[in-house]
Design an enzyme around this catalytic site. Structure first.
Site, PDB file in Angstrom:
ATOM      1  N   ASP A   1      15.331  -5.023 -39.541  1.00 51.80           N
ATOM      2  CA  ASP A   1      15.304  -3.605 -40.052  1.00 51.80           C
ATOM      3  C   ASP A   1      16.778  -3.532 -40.473  1.00 51.80           C
ATOM      4  O   ASP A   1      17.631  -3.815 -39.612  1.00 51.80           O
ATOM      5  CB  ASP A   1      15.057  -2.633 -38.909  1.00 51.80           C
ATOM      6  CG  ASP A   1      13.611  -2.717 -38.475  1.00 51.80           C
ATOM      7  OD1 ASP A   1      12.834  -2.762 -39.368  1.00 51.80           O
ATOM      8  OD2 ASP A   1      13.119  -2.901 -37.361  1.00 51.80           O
ATOM      9  N   THR A   2      16.840  -2.886 -41.396  1.00 48.85           N
ATOM     10  CA  THR A   2      18.153  -2.077 -41.971  1.00 48.85           C
ATOM     11  C   THR A   2      18.388  -0.691 -41.962  1.00 48.85           C
ATOM     12  O   THR A   2      17.381   0.018 -42.669  1.00 48.85           O
ATOM     13  CB  THR A   2      18.510  -2.736 -43.323  1.00 48.85           C
ATOM     14  OG1 THR A   2      18.445  -4.209 -43.295  1.00 48.85           O
ATOM     15  CG2 THR A   2      19.823  -2.339 -43.918  1.00 48.85           C
TER      16      THR A   2
END
Length: 229
Positions: free
Chosen positions: A13-14
């Protein structure tokens, strides 16, 4: 492609933030100088705080290539075996979710603190149904067989899984362990089968924890027939 599909917990996840204020005292002076040099337009100072205008945050991971090398140097074959098995499993689970990672080098995967291999380089990612998985045609002459360049035609979306053998895992012992579990990644038929599953609308089951800690499922005894009055 990165944010919306079910990524079966195999992609990092960013998280995107704007105007993040952090105490200047938490920064090494050398780091502050580097920020001023490399991205001066994105930082500002407000009294005792450094404000970053735009920043992306990802989970800290150990790059898989470094993890594998560390295991190899320490002689921890059990950890090496686990890492290579989970690496291949990550590729397969992404394929089952309709995602072709593209650049599948060890360095593009990381190991989380929960001991899970996760993909984090999205430069060449694409829907698996857009890819043509082909077998390398037989050479038509001795000259073609010795050619340093491909002697066959390669289209924009053509992928030849047999070529993965040259770069997925290079160290001999690690390579041997990897192919105990995942030699099928070199077979175009494996990838085509994944495409068929995705096109059918089926979502493969994925479990984010090892099989050995799952609840055991024992069949229940069949209920007895009620006694006749």
């Amino acid at each position: 492609m990165v944010k919306l599909p079910d990524r079966v917990s195999r992609m990092a996840d960013t998280l995107e933030y704007s105007r993040v204020a952090l105490p200047v005292e938490r920064f090494d002076a050398e780091l502050v100088d580097e920020l001023k040099c490399e991205c001066a337009s994105l930082i500002e100072f407000d009294r005792d705080e450094l404000i970053i205008g735009h920043v992306y945050i990802e989970r800290r991971m150990q790059p898989l290539n470094l993890y594998v090398e560390e295991c190899r140097r320490s002689g921890d074959e059990e950890a090496l075996r686990w890492a290579l098995r989970d690496y291949g499993q990550a590729i397969k689970e992404l394929a089952g979710a309709g995602i072709f990672p593209g650049d599948m080098l060890l360095k593009n995967f990381g190991v989380t603190r929960h001991d899970r291999v996760v993909f984090y380089d999205y430069d060449e990612i694409q829907p698996i149904t857009d890819v043509h998985f082909l077998r390398i045609p037989a050479a038509r002459s001795y000259e073609e067989e010795l050619s340093a360049e491909p002697y066959w035609r390669v289209g924009e979306h053509d992928v030849f899984p047999e070529q993965f053998d040259h770069f997925l895992v290079s160290e001999p012992r690690a390579r041997e362990l990897f192919y105990e579990y995942h030699r099928d990644l070199l077979d175009p038929a494996f990838w085509r089968a994944k495409q068929d599953i995705v096109r059918s609308g089926e979502q493969e089951d994925v479990f984010p924890y090892p099989e050995e800690i799952r609840f055991s499922r024992t069949p229940r005894a069949a209920p007895r027939a009620a006694a006749s009055p």
